[in-house]
Design a protein around this motif. Structure first.
Motif, PDB file in Angstrom:
ATOM      1  N   GLN A  65       0.828  -1.196   0.000  1.00  0.00           N
ATOM      2  CA  GLN A  65       0.000   0.000   0.000  1.00  0.00           C
ATOM      3  C   GLN A  65       0.871   1.257   0.000  1.00  0.00           C
ATOM      4  O   GLN A  65       1.754   1.415   0.819  1.00  0.00           O
ATOM      5  N   ALA A  66       0.614   2.149  -0.950  1.00  0.00           N
ATOM      6  CA  ALA A  66       1.372   3.392  -1.045  1.00  0.00           C
ATOM      7  C   ALA A  66       0.810   4.423  -0.072  1.00  0.00           C
ATOM      8  O   ALA A  66      -0.380   4.437   0.226  1.00  0.00           O
ATOM      9  N   LYS A  67       1.695   5.265   0.440  1.00  0.00           N
ATOM     10  CA  LYS A  67       1.260   6.334   1.329  1.00  0.00           C
ATOM     11  C   LYS A  67       1.975   7.619   0.951  1.00  0.00           C
ATOM     12  O   LYS A  67       3.064   7.597   0.390  1.00  0.00           O
ATOM     13  N   THR A  68       1.365   8.729   1.281  1.00  0.00           N
ATOM     14  CA  THR A  68       1.942  10.036   0.969  1.00  0.00           C
ATOM     15  C   THR A  68       2.811  10.493   2.134  1.00  0.00           C
ATOM     16  O   THR A  68       2.384  10.466   3.285  1.00  0.00           O
ATOM     17  N   VAL A  69       4.028  10.894   1.804  1.00  0.00           N
ATOM     18  CA  VAL A  69       4.992  11.319   2.836  1.00  0.00           C
ATOM     19  C   VAL A  69       5.552  12.686   2.468  1.00  0.00           C
ATOM     20  O   VAL A  69       5.934  12.917   1.313  1.00  0.00           O
ATOM     21  N   ARG A  88       9.316  18.380  -0.220  1.00  0.00           N
ATOM     22  CA  ARG A  88       8.732  17.561  -1.286  1.00  0.00           C
ATOM     23  C   ARG A  88       7.704  16.587  -0.697  1.00  0.00           C
ATOM     24  O   ARG A  88       7.816  16.169   0.455  1.00  0.00           O
ATOM     25  N   THR A  89       6.733  16.256  -1.526  1.00  0.00           N
ATOM     26  CA  THR A  89       5.729  15.258  -1.163  1.00  0.00           C
ATOM     27  C   THR A  89       5.821  14.115  -2.148  1.00  0.00           C
ATOM     28  O   THR A  89       5.752  14.318  -3.363  1.00  0.00           O
ATOM     29  N   VAL A  90       6.010  12.914  -1.621  1.00  0.00           N
ATOM     30  CA  VAL A  90       6.165  11.739  -2.479  1.00  0.00           C
ATOM     31  C   VAL A  90       5.223  10.635  -2.020  1.00  0.00           C
ATOM     32  O   VAL A  90       4.762  10.614  -0.887  1.00  0.00           O
ATOM     33  N   GLU A  91       4.935   9.721  -2.938  1.00  0.00           N
ATOM     34  CA  GLU A  91       4.148   8.536  -2.608  1.00  0.00           C
ATOM     35  C   GLU A  91       5.090   7.342  -2.578  1.00  0.00           C
ATOM     36  O   GLU A  91       5.808   7.081  -3.543  1.00  0.00           O
ATOM     37  N   VAL A  92       5.115   6.656  -1.451  1.00  0.00           N
ATOM     38  CA  VAL A  92       6.039   5.532  -1.296  1.00  0.00           C
ATOM     39  C   VAL A  92       5.323   4.340  -0.694  1.00  0.00           C
ATOM     40  O   VAL A  92       4.321   4.483   0.001  1.00  0.00           O
ATOM     41  N   SER A  93       5.845   3.155  -0.962  1.00  0.00           N
ATOM     42  CA  SER A  93       5.368   1.947  -0.310  1.00  0.00           C
ATOM     43  C   SER A  93       6.100   1.792   1.017  1.00  0.00           C
ATOM     44  O   SER A  93       7.113   2.451   1.271  1.00  0.00           O
ATOM     45  N   LYS A  99      14.739   4.954   0.140  1.00  0.00           N
ATOM     46  CA  LYS A  99      14.960   4.824  -1.304  1.00  0.00           C
ATOM     47  C   LYS A  99      14.390   6.034  -2.043  1.00  0.00           C
ATOM     48  O   LYS A  99      15.024   6.576  -2.962  1.00  0.00           O
ATOM     49  N   ALA A 100      13.211   6.480  -1.607  1.00  0.00           N
ATOM     50  CA  ALA A 100      12.590   7.655  -2.225  1.00  0.00           C
ATOM     51  C   ALA A 100      13.437   8.904  -1.981  1.00  0.00           C
ATOM     52  O   ALA A 100      13.567   9.761  -2.861  1.00  0.00           O
TER      53      ALA A 100
END
Length: 202
Positions: A65-69, A88-93, A99-100
């Protein structure tokens, strides 16, 4: 005369018994045939119906499940004298935040520099007891341009960016799985490094 009547009655009675017996036998045969046919139908149904199963297993939603960080990253300025924050706002698992961060550090905003030497690969990242252990490829040292200021910018750009994560207090560097006294030269990287806010431009 009476005996003849009795004899006729007896014959009629026997004939009736025979008819009843024959009819009963026929019904029994039909019942058995019907039952046999029913059993055959039931048997055919049982053998041809098989439980359906999915062709592929369902993925573990908690793992994928991806989440916004929201991240605060630090990039060296153009003259290499300070680190500049960038939101920055990224979507990561799950388990892929570091890694992001590395992927984002390789894409600096306009006017700032990437801290990562060309070709650097993050081979693995493990967080345990507040320490993020980063295993970097040999290109991290091989393609480093040199200089003590650039060394500080490179190392603390990574350290300050990662220690912004709530479960990380320090960063341990490895080069191809091995600790180095000075992974880029002078700065001691044999122990985990904590953030250095003095390098951040306010």
């Amino acid at each position: 005369m009476t005996k003849g009547i009795h004899k006729v009655h007896s014959l009629v009675f026997i004939a009736l018994l025979l008819m009843v017996t024959v009819l009963a036998g026929c019904n029994s045969v039909k019942t058995q045939q019907t039952q046999s046919s029913s059993d055959n139908n039931n048997q055919t149904t049982t053998t041809t119906i098989t439980p359906s199963s999915p062709s592929t297993s369902e993925p573990n939603s908690s793992a994928t499940q991806a989440k916004t960080v929201k991240l605060t990253l630090y990039f060296p300025n153009a003259d290499g004298t300070a680190l500049v924050p960038d939101q920055r706002t990224v979507e990561v698992s799950n388990q892929e935040v570091i890694k992001a961060i590395f992927e984002e550090l390789s894409s600096p905003p306009s006017g700032l520099e990437t801290p990562l030497p060309k070709g650097t690969i993050l081979r693995s990242a493990v967080v345990k007891d507040g320490v993020a252990t980063l295993n970097l490829s040999s290109q991290f040292r091989k393609n480093f341009g040199g200089g003590s200021d650039a060394e500080l910018m490179t190392i603390y750009s990574i350290v300050d960016s990662i220690t912004n994560l709530p479960d990380v207090q320090s960063v341990q560097f490895l080069l191809e799985g091995q600790k180095q006294d000075g992974i880029l030269g002078n700065l001691d990287t044999s122990v985990p490094l904590k953030s250095n806010s003095s390098l951040i431009r306010k």
